[in-house]
Design a protein around this motif. Structure first.
Motif, PDB file in Angstrom:
ATOM      1  N   THR A 143       2.393   1.661  -3.410  1.00 11.61           N
ATOM      2  CA  THR A 143       1.378   2.153  -4.339  1.00 11.61           C
ATOM      3  C   THR A 143       1.234   3.662  -4.227  1.00 11.61           C
ATOM      4  O   THR A 143       0.971   4.349  -5.209  1.00 11.61           O
ATOM      5  CB  THR A 143       0.024   1.480  -4.056  1.00 11.61           C
ATOM      6  N   TRP A 151       0.830  -1.208   0.000  1.00 13.65           N
ATOM      7  CA  TRP A 151       0.000   0.000   0.000  1.00 13.65           C
ATOM      8  C   TRP A 151       0.867   1.261   0.000  1.00 13.65           C
ATOM      9  O   TRP A 151       0.586   2.214  -0.729  1.00 13.65           O
ATOM     10  CB  TRP A 151      -0.933  -0.027   1.215  1.00 13.65           C
ATOM     11  N   GLY A 174      -0.856   5.265   0.372  1.00 12.91           N
ATOM     12  CA  GLY A 174      -1.612   5.077  -0.854  1.00 12.91           C
ATOM     13  C   GLY A 174      -3.014   5.642  -0.754  1.00 12.91           C
ATOM     14  O   GLY A 174      -3.347   6.396   0.157  1.00 12.91           O
ATOM     15  N   THR A 221      -6.894   6.134  -0.076  1.00 13.62           N
ATOM     16  CA  THR A 221      -7.885   5.717   0.917  1.00 13.62           C
ATOM     17  C   THR A 221      -9.286   6.143   0.508  1.00 13.62           C
ATOM     18  O   THR A 221     -10.259   5.633   1.038  1.00 13.62           O
ATOM     19  CB  THR A 221      -7.600   6.335   2.303  1.00 13.62           C
TER      20      THR A 221
END
Length: 143
Positions: free
Chosen positions: A30, A27, A107, A109
């Motif tokens: 990303t 994450w 990343g 949300t």
């Protein structure tokens, strides 16, 4: 008389912590690309500190998670350190956003409110801290 936890219990906490660390690392990694795509590539000077933070935390989480799944004690320590760094980075991100300084870590949300975003990001890393710090996880890496 010392009664040890069954091996399945020890494995569950360690595996959960390792998987959580690997997912958290992916994450964060990303987030390197996501921020550039959302905000545009023309603002590199503003994005670099957040992207460097994402890279460091993401790589530490990936390394710690895979090492923990391989039953290496250092993986547990890396998971603990990376989770603390992830929590600190989200707190700094929130504080700087309220000061109108542009630093985005992590990343996507889907949340625009910095306070709510920080809480959503913090929950898995607090869980990672708890799981990696449990004595059962420590015992599992020593066997």
């Amino acid at each position: 008389m010392d009664v040890a936890a069954p091996p399945e219990t020890r494995a569950r906490t360690a595996i959960a912590a390792g998987v959580l660390a690997v997912l958290g690392g992916l994450w964060f990694l990303t987030g390197i690309v996501w921020v550039s795509l959302v905000l545009g590539f023309g603002q590199h000077d503003l994005l670099v500190p957040g992207q460097l933070t994402d890279a460091v935390i993401g790589l530490l989480l990936l390394l710690g998670g895979t090492s923990l799944l391989a039953r290496v004690e250092a993986g547990r320590i890396l998971c603990l350190a990376a989770a603390v760094l992830a929590l600190a980075a989200t707190i700094v991100d929130m504080v700087l956003r309220y000061q109108l300084v542009f630093l985005i870590v992590g990343g996507p949300t889907g949340l625009g409110e910095p306070g709510l975003r920080m809480v959503v990001i913090a929950v898995p890393f607090v869980a990672l801290l708890v799981l990696a710090a449990l004595p059962a996880t420590r015992r599992w890496t020593r066997l």
